[in-house]
Design an enzyme around this catalytic site. Structure first.
Site, mmCIF file in Angstrom:
data_model
loop_
_atom_site.group_PDB
_atom_site.id
_atom_site.type_symbol
_atom_site.label_atom_id
_atom_site.label_comp_id
_atom_site.label_asym_id
_atom_site.label_seq_id
_atom_site.Cartn_x
_atom_site.Cartn_y
_atom_site.Cartn_z
ATOM 1 N N ARG A 76 -20.316 -13.119 -2.937
ATOM 2 C CA ARG A 76 -21.486 -12.978 -4.166
ATOM 3 C C ARG A 76 -23.108 -13.210 -4.154
ATOM 4 O O ARG A 76 -22.716 -14.909 -3.994
ATOM 5 C CB ARG A 76 -21.328 -12.848 -5.531
ATOM 6 C CG ARG A 76 -20.454 -11.608 -5.827
ATOM 7 C CD ARG A 76 -20.162 -11.362 -7.676
ATOM 8 N NE ARG A 76 -19.465 -12.852 -8.056
ATOM 9 C CZ ARG A 76 -20.132 -14.311 -8.421
ATOM 10 N NH1 ARG A 76 -21.308 -13.568 -8.836
ATOM 11 N NH2 ARG A 76 -19.147 -15.156 -9.354
ATOM 12 N N TYR A 217 -20.650 -7.372 0.957
ATOM 13 C CA TYR A 217 -19.277 -7.267 0.890
ATOM 14 C C TYR A 217 -19.222 -7.691 -0.985
ATOM 15 O O TYR A 217 -19.979 -7.329 -1.584
ATOM 16 C CB TYR A 217 -19.172 -9.378 1.122
ATOM 17 C CG TYR A 217 -17.845 -10.458 1.111
ATOM 18 C CD1 TYR A 217 -16.889 -10.532 2.657
ATOM 19 C CD2 TYR A 217 -17.682 -10.284 -0.264
ATOM 20 C CE1 TYR A 217 -15.926 -11.236 2.359
ATOM 21 C CE2 TYR A 217 -16.332 -11.321 -0.084
ATOM 22 C CZ TYR A 217 -15.316 -11.470 1.386
ATOM 23 O OH TYR A 217 -14.037 -12.177 1.095
ATOM 24 N N LYS A 226 -18.442 -5.362 -10.618
ATOM 25 C CA LYS A 226 -19.674 -6.753 -11.318
ATOM 26 C C LYS A 226 -20.911 -6.210 -11.536
ATOM 27 O O LYS A 226 -20.893 -6.739 -12.840
ATOM 28 C CB LYS A 226 -20.052 -7.774 -10.369
ATOM 29 C CG LYS A 226 -19.173 -8.989 -9.673
ATOM 30 C CD LYS A 226 -17.685 -9.501 -10.752
ATOM 31 C CE LYS A 226 -16.921 -9.932 -10.438
ATOM 32 N NZ LYS A 226 -15.783 -10.650 -11.169
ATOM 33 N N HIS A 246 -15.590 -10.521 -19.177
ATOM 34 C CA HIS A 246 -15.233 -11.005 -17.648
ATOM 35 C C HIS A 246 -13.890 -11.928 -18.300
ATOM 36 O O HIS A 246 -13.468 -13.065 -17.921
ATOM 37 C CB HIS A 246 -16.150 -12.037 -17.362
ATOM 38 C CG HIS A 246 -15.495 -12.323 -15.911
ATOM 39 N ND1 HIS A 246 -16.563 -13.421 -15.427
ATOM 40 C CD2 HIS A 246 -15.073 -11.697 -14.595
ATOM 41 C CE1 HIS A 246 -15.652 -13.702 -13.931
ATOM 42 N NE2 HIS A 246 -15.275 -12.966 -13.862
ATOM 43 N N SER A 268 -15.343 -18.616 -12.314
ATOM 44 C CA SER A 268 -15.016 -17.872 -11.111
ATOM 45 C C SER A 268 -13.882 -19.010 -10.822
ATOM 46 O O SER A 268 -14.340 -19.884 -11.565
ATOM 47 C CB SER A 268 -15.424 -17.396 -10.222
ATOM 48 O OG SER A 268 -16.148 -16.337 -10.989
ATOM 49 N N CYS A 270 -10.596 -19.876 -11.410
ATOM 50 C CA CYS A 270 -10.028 -21.087 -12.602
ATOM 51 C C CYS A 270 -8.285 -20.339 -12.884
ATOM 52 O O CYS A 270 -7.671 -20.429 -14.222
ATOM 53 C CB CYS A 270 -11.091 -21.076 -14.136
ATOM 54 S SG CYS A 270 -12.480 -22.573 -13.685
ATOM 55 N N ASP A 293 -9.441 -9.334 -14.801
ATOM 56 C CA ASP A 293 -10.362 -9.651 -13.658
ATOM 57 C C ASP A 293 -11.582 -8.936 -14.764
ATOM 58 O O ASP A 293 -12.262 -9.723 -16.014
ATOM 59 C CB ASP A 293 -11.394 -9.339 -12.877
ATOM 60 C CG ASP A 293 -12.639 -9.622 -12.511
ATOM 61 O OD1 ASP A 293 -12.896 -11.031 -12.676
ATOM 62 O OD2 ASP A 293 -13.185 -9.431 -11.886
ATOM 63 N N ARG A 386 -10.747 -12.347 0.436
ATOM 64 C CA ARG A 386 -10.101 -11.556 -0.531
ATOM 65 C C ARG A 386 -8.930 -10.630 0.213
ATOM 66 O O ARG A 386 -9.306 -10.021 1.678
ATOM 67 C CB ARG A 386 -11.318 -10.737 -0.904
ATOM 68 C CG ARG A 386 -12.665 -11.722 -1.561
ATOM 69 C CD ARG A 386 -12.034 -12.344 -2.825
ATOM 70 N NE ARG A 386 -12.237 -13.261 -3.373
ATOM 71 C CZ ARG A 386 -12.999 -13.096 -4.991
ATOM 72 N NH1 ARG A 386 -12.310 -12.097 -5.679
ATOM 73 N NH2 ARG A 386 -14.554 -13.701 -5.029
HETATM 74 C C1 OXD Z 1 -15.186 -13.352 -9.370
HETATM 75 C C2 OXD Z 1 -14.716 -12.296 -8.934
HETATM 76 O O1 OXD Z 1 -16.349 -13.874 -8.726
HETATM 77 O O2 OXD Z 1 -13.913 -11.881 -9.925
HETATM 78 O O3 OXD Z 1 -15.296 -13.936 -10.801
HETATM 79 O O4 OXD Z 1 -14.728 -12.450 -7.430
HETATM 80 MN MN MN Z 2 -14.710 -12.299 -12.157
#
Ligand code: OXD
Ligand code: MN
Length: 604
Positions: A76, A217, A226, A246, A268, A270, A293, A386
């Site tokens: 991102r 991407y 998102k 989130h 993100s 964690c 997520d 991913r």
């Molecule tokens: C993030 C994801 O960056 O879920 O939180 O990809």
């Molecule tokens: Mn996320």
């Protein structure tokens, strides 16, 4: 006029909107996606034929695809992500802002002719079980087959969605282009995208529109995730009195059969996916996954918050995922999975750093180059590589994950990577205090990247990159939720699996053993579970966390440290929170009061 390659639906506004974009982007034709398996395989074959994708060995991983993105298009792009609300104040000081009229003018020029030589795909998708009162419909137009097949996995795509829309149903319009028109006769030789300065991930909150240009991407291009489910949905949620967060959603069942649903927000990287799919180490307990997520929640008639997972798949980070760290994620991607930017082995399987076994000989790395563990200076997989896997293929998916009514949430968890000060777990004193905790979420970063300072990076509610409006107003929305008439609110906890000793040893084993902390949380929700009140909230007594069988890993001294209230540490934490709060221009008075109250308790 651009021709339709298959019949358009009967929704005049939708068809007019698509035709208007087609007139600007000038694709070769318009194709309406139906979400079928045959559509998936036809587009997958097209990508394989063009050389952008490879099928993995079907004996090892049936129906799995391997992609390598352009090295400039791997994550991102927050610096190119905009909340283009009418005023800058509405977007708030923590979002990038450009005047919407100006941004649309700039982007329209980029979109002009951008789909030359390509097909414009129209993807009707539902975020959430089709027809659920909590779900929302989006329509993404894109010139990327990669996006279409990923959307097939990550959302519910197709004719069923158009049926729900009928002739005049509402949808969130999402526009996407990779920003790489093809000259006559030209074919894609590699992953198409535009240079960074032409990438824009734009959100127009007042008109609920998403315009994305230049990246193929993940979160930049799969606009249901998102962009819609968090940035636009957060605005809708504020206006309509619900929550778009989130958060993972997990189901915890005790040996006695008592079920609790927990939603948890972590910045993100964690371990959200790991927690959502955890295998408990305490006998008789079970964790099942509802989502990993995003959670959308609405009040039910009984005053409880009911959550759905708006997604239908997992877009998980591959490196570090193994049969040890997350067997359920590994099994989710045993088949029907899209892998992006991982290594490709000689026998047609995938490999990444931290997969739990050595790389088998020479492989092709994510940049498409030969790679050998013995001589490599670089990683085989990109750190943000991913897997796109179907939630339905997850062995621990909860049977109710598609329940249109959602699941009633008992507890919210906030956390981050905090090597010191923050204890293993504590419970907020009440809702407002819990909102204060959410607003201060932070995670330790090392100075690995040149532009990142080492220290605690605050990411309130793990929503800083994902909130579509002013964060101060978002905090207020959480406070307002707490004041909902007749609400039976979840309890709020802060967890920290990442404590270390001064010499860098992990104090807590984490992973499956986190179930021990979940057990205490579950007990607290039942009005049981031993706790002491401290200046920061309720903390477990030394014997409250079930550590049977863990004696060799966590000594009594370790446990004392994990559950200690660190009076000195909290004094510096308090100063850091004060600094953090200066970033917001619309901080609710109630949170300033919470900060003062915490200071008074700490200095008592
Ligand atoms: C993030 C994801 O960056 O879920 O939180 O990809
Ligand atoms: Mn996320």
């Amino acid at each position: 006029m651009v021709k339709h390659l298959n019949p358009p639906p009967k929704h005049a506004k939708l068809v007019a909107w698509v035709e208007e974009w087609a007139a600007l982007c000038k694709p070769e034709g318009i194709y309406w996606c139906n979400g079928t398996q045959s559509e998936y395989y036809r587009l997958a074959e097209k990508l394989v034929d063009s050389g952008i994708a490879k099928w993995l060995n079907p004996e090892k991983r049936p129906d799995c695809l391997w992609f390598c993105s352009d090295p400039s298009d791997v994550a991102r792009v927050e610096a190119r992500t905009y909340i283009a609300s009418k005023t800058k104040e509405e977007a708030g000081p923590t979002n990038n802002w450009i005047d919407p009229v100006e941004l649309k003018k700039t982007m329209r020029e980029f979109y002009s002719g951008c789909m030359a030589g390509r097909i414009l795909y129209v993807i009707p998708f539902s975020m959430g079980p089709v027809g659920s009162h909590i779900a929302k419909i989006g329509i993404e137009i894109t010139d990327s087959e990669y996006v279409v097949i990923n959307m097939h996995i990550m959302t519910r795509v197709g004719t069923r969605v158009l049926e729900i829309l009928g002739k005049d149903g509402e949808f969130v319009p999402c526009v996407h282009s990779v920003g790489k028109p093809l000259a006559p006769g030209e074919k894609d030789e590699k992953w198409p995208c535009a240079p960074l300065e032409k990438k824009y991930i734009a959100h127009f909150p007042e008109t609920r529109e998403i315009w994305s240009f230049g990246s193929g991407y993940g979160g930049n291009a799969l606009l249901g995730k998102k962009c819609l489910a968090l940035r636009i949905a957060s605005v809708q949620a504020r206006d309509e009195g619900w929550m778009a967060e989130h958060m993972l959603i997990l189901k915890l069942t005790s040996p006695e059969g008592v079920v609790k649903y927990i939603a948890a927000a972590f910045p993100s990287a964690c371990g959200k996916t790991n927690l959502a799919m955890l295998i408990p180490t305490i006998p008789g307990w079970r964790v099942e996954t509802v989502g990993d997520d995003i959670a959308w929640m609405r009040f039910g008639k009984d005053g409880r918050l009911y959550a759905i997972n708006p997604e239908a798949g997992f877009f998980g980070v591959a490196p570090g995922t193994s049969m040890k760290s997350n067997p359920n994620a590994m099994l989710s991607c045993a088949k029907e999975t899209i892998f992006t930017n991982v290594g490709f082995t000689e026998d047609g399987d995938i490999w990444w750093e931290g997969i739990g076994y050595d790389a088998p000989g020479t492989l092709t790395d994510w940049k498409g180059n030969p790679w050998n563990a013995a001589t490599a200076t670089d990683k085989a997989a990109h750190p943000n590589a991913r897997f796109t896997a179907r939630a339905a293929n997850c062995p621990c998916i909860a049977p109710e994950w598609q329940d249109p009514a959602g699941v009633p949430i008992d507890a919210f968890l906030f956390g981050g990577r905090r090597p010191s000060v923050l204890p293993l777990v504590y419970e907020s004193k009440n809702w407002e205090h819990g909102v204060f905790i959410g607003s201060t979420v932070g995670s330790e970063v090392t100075a690995a990247a040149l532009d990142v300072k080492a220290g605690v990076r605050r990411d309130p509610f793990a929503m800083l990159p994902f909130c579509g409006y002013n964060m101060g107003d978002y905090f207020q929305h959480w406070l307002d939720i707490g004041a909902h008439a007749g609400a039976r609110l979840p309890k709020i906890f802060c967890v920290n699996w990442f404590r270390k000793t001064a010499d860098g040893r992990w104090l807590w084993p984490g992973f499956g053993d986190n179930s021990r902390v979940l057990k205490w949380i579950c007990e607290r929700c039942e009005g049981k579970g031993k706790a002491v009140e401290t200046p920061i909230g309720f903390m477990p007594t030394l014997d409250a966390i079930d550590c049977r069988g863990l004696e060799n890993e966590v000594s009594e001294a370790d446990m004392k440290e994990l559950l200690a209230y660190d009076a000195e540490g909290w004094k510096s934490e308090l100063e850091m929170i004060k600094e953090h709060y200066k970033k917001f221009d619309r901080l609710p008075g109630k949170l300033a009061e919470q900060l003062d109250a915490l200071e008074a308790r700490i200095n008592q």
